[in-house]
Design an enzyme around this catalytic site. Sequence first.
Site, PDB file in Angstrom:
ATOM      1  N   LYS A  55     -14.971 -46.245   6.386  1.00 56.54           N
ATOM      2  CA  LYS A  55     -16.176 -46.135   5.578  1.00 56.54           C
ATOM      3  C   LYS A  55     -15.752 -46.111   4.114  1.00 56.54           C
ATOM      4  O   LYS A  55     -14.888 -45.315   3.732  1.00 56.54           O
ATOM      5  CB  LYS A  55     -16.901 -44.837   5.948  1.00 56.54           C
ATOM      6  CG  LYS A  55     -18.311 -44.698   5.423  1.00 56.54           C
ATOM      7  CD  LYS A  55     -18.929 -43.452   6.063  1.00 56.54           C
ATOM      8  CE  LYS A  55     -20.351 -43.227   5.611  1.00 56.54           C
ATOM      9  NZ  LYS A  55     -20.939 -42.031   6.276  1.00 56.54           N
ATOM     10  N   ASP A  88     -22.136 -51.662  -3.739  1.00 57.22           N
ATOM     11  CA  ASP A  88     -20.767 -52.039  -4.114  1.00 57.22           C
ATOM     12  C   ASP A  88     -19.786 -51.920  -2.958  1.00 57.22           C
ATOM     13  O   ASP A  88     -18.621 -52.296  -3.077  1.00 57.22           O
ATOM     14  CB  ASP A  88     -20.280 -51.224  -5.314  1.00 57.22           C
ATOM     15  CG  ASP A  88     -20.254 -49.714  -5.059  1.00 57.22           C
ATOM     16  OD1 ASP A  88     -20.311 -49.293  -3.892  1.00 57.22           O
ATOM     17  OD2 ASP A  88     -20.182 -48.954  -6.048  1.00 57.22           O
ATOM     18  N   ARG A 108     -25.479 -48.202  18.130  1.00 63.09           N
ATOM     19  CA  ARG A 108     -26.598 -47.411  17.639  1.00 63.09           C
ATOM     20  C   ARG A 108     -27.900 -47.947  18.222  1.00 63.09           C
ATOM     21  O   ARG A 108     -27.954 -49.070  18.733  1.00 63.09           O
ATOM     22  CB  ARG A 108     -26.670 -47.501  16.105  1.00 63.09           C
ATOM     23  CG  ARG A 108     -25.332 -47.305  15.397  1.00 63.09           C
ATOM     24  CD  ARG A 108     -25.300 -48.073  14.078  1.00 63.09           C
ATOM     25  NE  ARG A 108     -23.968 -48.021  13.464  1.00 63.09           N
ATOM     26  CZ  ARG A 108     -23.621 -47.185  12.505  1.00 63.09           C
ATOM     27  NH1 ARG A 108     -24.495 -46.321  12.033  1.00 63.09           N
ATOM     28  NH2 ARG A 108     -22.407 -47.199  12.004  1.00 63.09           N
ATOM     29  N   ASP A 145     -30.570 -46.398  12.783  1.00 59.63           N
ATOM     30  CA  ASP A 145     -29.189 -46.875  12.688  1.00 59.63           C
ATOM     31  C   ASP A 145     -28.198 -45.730  12.634  1.00 59.63           C
ATOM     32  O   ASP A 145     -26.977 -45.965  12.637  1.00 59.63           O
ATOM     33  CB  ASP A 145     -29.004 -47.803  11.477  1.00 59.63           C
ATOM     34  CG  ASP A 145     -29.443 -47.157  10.177  1.00 59.63           C
ATOM     35  OD1 ASP A 145     -30.649 -46.898  10.037  1.00 59.63           O
ATOM     36  OD2 ASP A 145     -28.598 -46.909   9.298  1.00 59.63           O
TER      37      ASP A 145
END
Length: 484
Positions: free
Chosen positions: A115, A127, A185, A254
């Site tokens: 992540k 970004d 998910r 999600d």
Amino acid sequence: MSLTPATTFRLDNRFARELPEMAIAWTGEAAPEPQLLVLDESLAKELGLDPAWLRSAEGLELLVGTGVVDGATPVAQAYSGHQFGGFSPRLGDGRALLLGELTDADGTVRDLHLKGSGRTPFARAGDGLAVVGPMLREYIVSQAMHALGIPSTRSLAVVATGRPVQRETMLPGAVLARIARSHLRVGSFQYASLADDPDLLRRLADHAINRHHPSATQAERPYLALLEAVIAAQADLVARWMLVGFVHGVMNTDNMTISGESIDFGPCAFVDAYDPAAVYSSIDREGRYAYGNQPAIAQWNLTRLAETLLPLIDADQDTAIDLATTSLRGFAGQYENAWASGMRAKLGLSEGADATALSEELLDLLRTHQVDYTSFFRSLSGAARGDAEPVRRLFPDPTSADGWLARWSAQEPQATLMDEVNPAYIPRNHLVEEALTAATDGDLDPLERLLEAVTSPFDERPGLERYARPAPPDFGTYRTFCGT
């Protein structure tokens, strides 16, 4: 860069192979000066990873996503999601990568996932980066959740990248490496159902069954059994959240796993004074994901999952709807049973005891008098041993608790049982902020001390008294941010 670990391990690319329509091959952005901030060495060993190698230059390349182990295919995963009730058809890993799957010492397949590793084709206007504070928050909270016995994704490491990241101010960048039973998910199924490709939806469902709920293959209706297994897992999970006072903060579809693990610890927090209306996330302006709303939101999310599975449950839509609706109605009862069983243990009562009225009266007392939730339950075991004064002193008027304490004591609660389920230490919000602020400035000592407390939450130890105390009065209203 291709990596050769000192201790051989294999990263599979099962998700990428079986569901290529939902995976885009990608690598992380270069990290100018990678520096390991924290590593869970016991988890690394459990996964067959050499902690010493992970600390090396090559290991850090893996942990930031620029180095690839032979045979692996790092990918950004596709998924959709309802975010605060509004549907987004194409979300996906905008700042994350699935490096691949590991098989741990028990033979369980687990994802190695990053992540904050940089922009992907799903990044939209973001970004793709992350900063030290939010990544360490996820590390702290996932470590605590695991120690509390709550199914959770696990944090393996946080690596500072040496790259400044623009938020409200310039902040130091970081990448989190996390482990999960998978990253499937509810939103994954929503994405597949939009593809108008029955084969993709079926392959995704089969992948989920094989990975998480293999007993469903023996059912008369395997895909209905999959739905029921996820309902049961989520009912148990959310009950566990509620019992420890955890507020996820962003229960979008999600962010609900098929495995039943907690995931994505962004603007999360633990309640201090008990309050069903507690909201900490700065973006939850309407209180959709308030502490007390979490069971209902979980059922709402599961309904969205059920909608995607209808074509697989039965060819006749009306029949499929009837079957799915019946299964969804079972959520409330499963949740209430899990919560009631957990609350009986928190109160030290036997499994057969009916604690409904006692629990309802207690929670009303705690809310009315704004009593610290964690402190109350941890102190209550002392009352079971004959010393009720610490509990009484938590109330502005100590006599207000006397009637309830008398009725509870009459049921002969077991203090030892209570000590096993009521934590002395949780990631208290003021201590988390203290640790994150210091770490952002380069001082990791407060983080290490906090982790020492929350990774053994039931074991009170000398020197850790401040980690068991509520926030000071001047801490003020707490707000959390997702970090993007």
